[in-house]
Design a protein around this motif. Structure first.
Motif: not given
Length: 212
Positions: A51-52, A55, A87, A89, A106, A183
């Protein structure tokens, strides 16, 4: 929280991201025309946080035009493509983040932040996990004790949205236009005798819009 210097040219982005990964990533090769999660993770300083990673990637290419972005995205391998679709964003203004933002997703928000310095200005709290032997419990603590919290507004509305980062991080530039990426989460805000949930963005990255 980390300041991102976005890619300005598509060739620069592809060369940086198609890097072969770390020494133990045996199945990735530099400059093979394919970008993997491991390769983005190397640039971002991340390991298995999909997820990060997405992002970071999305903010790093945010200054490219639509054609250049599509070119970089087309280089993703299948696993990264799936992570990207899951994910990717939301891009929101502060005035629409509360109504359109999806919790645990995100988000990238563009606006002008102002630090909340008084505890009396924000009385909400978050639940922080605490390990007690074999069990995990949650204790409420004031959000302003755990984070530096900002009100963020855009140019179209006086409505604000809350964004927050860890207190040990460098403070955001106030009253300047920036992008923040993180998030979307919730905290509990006391209104009279009731407690209501309110959204905020926990920031992982930011980008100084006035420098690009």
């Amino acid at each position: 929280m980390k300041l991102i210097e976005p890619y300005i040219k598509v060739d620069e982005a592809i060369l940086s991201l198609d890097n072969g990964g770390r020494f133990y990533n045996f199945f990735t090769e530099a400059e093979d025309g394919v970008i993997s999660q491991a390769e983005i993770g190397k640039v971002a300083g991340l390991f298995n946080d999909r997820q990060k990673t997405v992002l970071f990637f999305e903010l790093s290419i945010s200054s490219l035009d639509a054609t250049a972005k599509a070119d970089v995205i087309s280089k993703m391998d299948e696993n990264l493509q799936r992570s990207y679709q899951k994910y990717k964003p939301q891009e929101l203004l502060p005035s629409e983040a509360d109504s359109k933002g999806v919790i645990s997703s995100n988000a990238i928000i563009t606006g002008f932040p102002t630090l909340i310095e008084s505890k009396s200005e924000l009385t909400g709290f978050i639940l922080v996990p605490i390990s007690t032997g074999k069990a995990m419990t949650f204790i409420p603590i004031p959000i302003i004790d755990h984070f530096d919290v900002y009100k963020m507004k855009d140019e179209l509305s006086s409505e604000t949205f809350l964004i927050a980062h860890a207190k040990n991080a460098e403070k955001l530039p106030e009253h300047k236009k920036i992008k923040v990426a993180g998030v979307l989460k919730e905290f509990k805000l006391k209104k009279g005798e009731e407690q209501v949930n309110r959204k905020y963005l926990e920031i992982n990255y930011f980008l100084n819009k006035e420098s690009v």
